[in-house]
Scaffold this active site. Structure first.
Site, mmCIF file in Angstrom:
data_model
loop_
_atom_site.group_PDB
_atom_site.id
_atom_site.type_symbol
_atom_site.label_atom_id
_atom_site.label_comp_id
_atom_site.label_asym_id
_atom_site.label_seq_id
_atom_site.Cartn_x
_atom_site.Cartn_y
_atom_site.Cartn_z
ATOM 1 N N GLU A 140 0.808 -1.233 0.000
ATOM 2 C CA GLU A 140 0.000 0.000 0.000
ATOM 3 C C GLU A 140 0.845 1.289 0.000
ATOM 4 O OE1 GLU A 140 -2.982 -0.297 3.087
ATOM 5 O OE2 GLU A 140 -3.740 -2.179 2.301
ATOM 6 N N GLU A 253 -5.838 -10.830 -1.209
ATOM 7 C CA GLU A 253 -6.595 -10.684 0.055
ATOM 8 C C GLU A 253 -8.112 -10.643 -0.204
ATOM 9 O OE1 GLU A 253 -5.209 -7.421 2.415
ATOM 10 O OE2 GLU A 253 -3.101 -7.751 1.931
HETATM 11 C C1 XIL Z 1 -5.559 -6.687 8.664
HETATM 12 C C2 XIL Z 1 -5.820 -7.938 9.487
HETATM 13 O O1 XIL Z 1 -6.784 -8.744 8.838
HETATM 14 C C3 XIL Z 1 -6.288 -7.571 10.878
HETATM 15 O O2 XIL Z 1 -6.367 -8.764 11.673
HETATM 16 C C4 XIL Z 1 -5.314 -6.590 11.517
HETATM 17 O O3 XIL Z 1 -5.784 -6.215 12.768
HETATM 18 C C5 XIL Z 1 -5.106 -5.380 10.618
HETATM 19 O O4 XIL Z 1 -4.650 -5.803 9.330
HETATM 20 N N1 XIL Z 1 -4.748 -4.808 3.988
HETATM 21 C C6 XIL Z 1 -3.685 -5.586 4.350
HETATM 22 C C7 XIL Z 1 -3.784 -6.509 5.511
HETATM 23 O O5 XIL Z 1 -2.665 -5.631 3.634
HETATM 24 O O6 XIL Z 1 -2.526 -6.690 6.168
HETATM 25 C C8 XIL Z 1 -4.806 -6.034 6.515
HETATM 26 O O7 XIL Z 1 -4.988 -7.080 7.450
HETATM 27 C C9 XIL Z 1 -6.112 -5.719 5.791
HETATM 28 C C10 XIL Z 1 -5.925 -4.633 4.790
#
Ligand code: XIL
Length: 332
Positions: A140, A253
């Protein structure tokens, strides 16, 4: 019993069918572990391999720069060791992400930050060397308008921090597969999707050691707002041009929120349509080497903790397959 990963191997597709994993339910819920073992061939640590969590976020004072030397890999190892004991590939997520970096970085000079960032990459990749070969190096780095996101790394180290991180990661483990990961970049002809492509084209043109990219794929079934899913064609064209750069592409994701819709029947149809159509489009491109969900049971989705109660995944809270599970398996 057929499964998502069996569907992939039966179709002779050598792709990662992965999911994010949390250590707590992995240890506490036999259905969580059994579903994971049956359905997936690849695992990513959902949170415990990020910089802050590795320094004991929640236990240690991450505002004190002394924390920078106190790594605790216990939670990450629970997931990584389970994965390796069950013959699953592990993807390391994520070495550099401003959102989960220790706040004490703010106190460092630019030179100190550069040194600590390099040391973090060396420490973590060194610890997992031989167990984790694929890494999300930077996450990101782009803002919604496609410019570089204003984060501490950009402010103190300048735009070259991204290539520096990849070069350090390559030095830390020359065998590692290095990925750039971002969200809302899944389509061509959008400011951020085009910026994603140009950032990667620029890194490749500079011979930066980068092998692939992850497009997060956090969608909503209502088809509105920031998480509006791309059309299958826009997604396919984005993957095509990234593949033409010589990069692998994965959906990293995936989850599909439904709570913006009022009608449960409509939610189910819209969600499974997205799981099906976008995965068919992605896997129609040879450069797409993986489909990774961000969790697999609605019982443990991050969406319900971070946003609002939702059911964005493919198993319900009792680990029963939802219509979206079958739609996804059919797409693979
Ligand atoms: C999120 C996790 O799912 C949560 O458990 C944590 O508290 C915060 O991070 N984009 C990403 C992930 O790249 O690392 C994030 O994951 C969600 C958004």
């Amino acid at each position: 019993h057929d499964s998502l990963s069996h569907a992939a191997s039966r179709a002779c597709k050598h792709i990662d069918i992965g999911t994010a994993v949390l250590p707590q339910p992995l240890q506490a819920e036999s259905l969580y572990a059994a579903t994971l073992q049956r359905e997936f061939n690849a695992i990513v640590v959902e949170h415990d391999l990020k910089w802050g969590p590795l320094l004991g976020e929640g236990q240690n004072d991450l505002n004190d720069i002394k924390c920078l030397g106190q790594y605790d890999f216990t939670q990450a190892d629970i997931v990584v060791n389970w994965a390796l004991q069950h013959d699953k590939k592990v993807k390391g997520h994520v070495l550099v992400w401003h959102v989960t970096s220790p706040p004490c970085l703010q106190q460092l000079t630019a030179e100190q930050l550069r040194e600590h960032l390099q040391r973090h990459i060396y420490t973590v990749m060194g610890y997992f060397r031989g167990r984790i070969r694929t890494w999300d190096v930077v996450n990101e780095a782009l803002a919604p308008d496609g410019s570089l996101a204003e984060n501490i790394f950009l402010q103190k180290l300048g735009p070259s921090y991204i290539e520096k991180c990849f070069r350090w990661a390559h030095q830390a483990d020359p065998d590692a597969v290095l990925l750039y990961n971002d969200n809302k970049v899944e389509a061509i002809d959008t400011p951020k999707g085009d910026a994603f492509y140009h950032l990667l084209a620029d890194l490749k043109a500079k011979q930066v050691p980068i092998h692939g990219c992850g497009m997060q794929g956090h969608f909503n079934a209502a088809g509105t707002g920031r998480n509006r899913p791309p059309t299958p064609r826009m997604l396919k064209q984005q993957i095509r041009r990234l593949g033409d750069l010589g990069l692998t592409v994965n959906l990293s994701e995936v989850d599909v929120r439904t709570s913006r819709l009022e009608n449960p029947v409509l939610e189910t149809v819209a969600q499974k349509q997205i799981y099906h159509d976008l995965v068919v489009a992605a896997l129609s491109e040879p450069s797409c080497d993986g489909i990774w969900l961000w969790g697999f049971s609605d019982k443990h989705t991050w969406v319900s903790h971070f946003y609002y109660d939702d059911q964005p995944l493919i198993f319900d809270e009792d680990y029963q397959q939802k219509p979206s599970y079958y739609a996804l398996r059919e797409a693979i």
